[in-house]
Design a protein around this motif. Sequence first.
Motif, short mmCIF file in Angstrom:
data_model
loop_
_atom_site.label_atom_id
_atom_site.label_comp_id
_atom_site.label_asym_id
_atom_site.label_seq_id
_atom_site.Cartn_x
_atom_site.Cartn_y
_atom_site.Cartn_z
N SER A 50 10.44 4.06 5.70
CA SER A 50 9.46 4.73 4.75
C SER A 50 8.20 3.67 4.59
O SER A 50 7.04 4.31 4.61
CB SER A 50 9.78 5.05 3.16
OG SER A 50 10.60 3.87 2.59
N ARG A 98 -1.44 4.49 7.24
CA ARG A 98 -2.68 3.86 6.63
C ARG A 98 -3.42 3.23 7.50
O ARG A 98 -4.70 3.54 7.63
CB ARG A 98 -2.21 2.64 5.50
CG ARG A 98 -1.83 3.28 4.29
CD ARG A 98 -1.82 2.16 3.16
NE ARG A 98 -0.79 1.14 3.60
CZ ARG A 98 -0.39 0.18 3.11
NH1 ARG A 98 -1.37 -0.37 1.91
NH2 ARG A 98 0.72 -0.57 3.36
N SER A 115 4.50 4.17 6.29
CA SER A 115 3.22 3.98 5.42
C SER A 115 2.17 3.22 6.03
O SER A 115 1.12 3.52 6.18
CB SER A 115 3.75 3.63 3.83
OG SER A 115 2.57 3.24 3.19
#
Length: 73
Positions: free
Chosen positions: A32, A40, A36
Motif C-alpha cells: 500500500s 503521488r 501510494s
Amino acid sequence: MSTGRRLALFAVALVAVFAVAYGVAAVAVPDSVVHSWNQRAHDSHGGAAGHGSGDDCPSTPVHPTVPDTEFDS
C-alpha cells in the motif's frame, strides 16, 4: 591479496548488500505504501507534460517514429 581479488570481493559484497536491502525492503515496506508513492509521484506531474490520468499512462515509453528515407543513386 591481489588487486583483482580485492575488486572481486568488493563486487560480491556490493551485490550481497543490495540483495539484502532488496529483500528487507520487500518485507518491510507494505504494498500500500509503494502504491501510494507511485500515485503521488504520478499526480505530482499534474498532466503538465501531456500525461493523462493514471490509467491511460503507457507502461512503456513511446518513441516517435523516424520516417524511412530512400536515397536515389
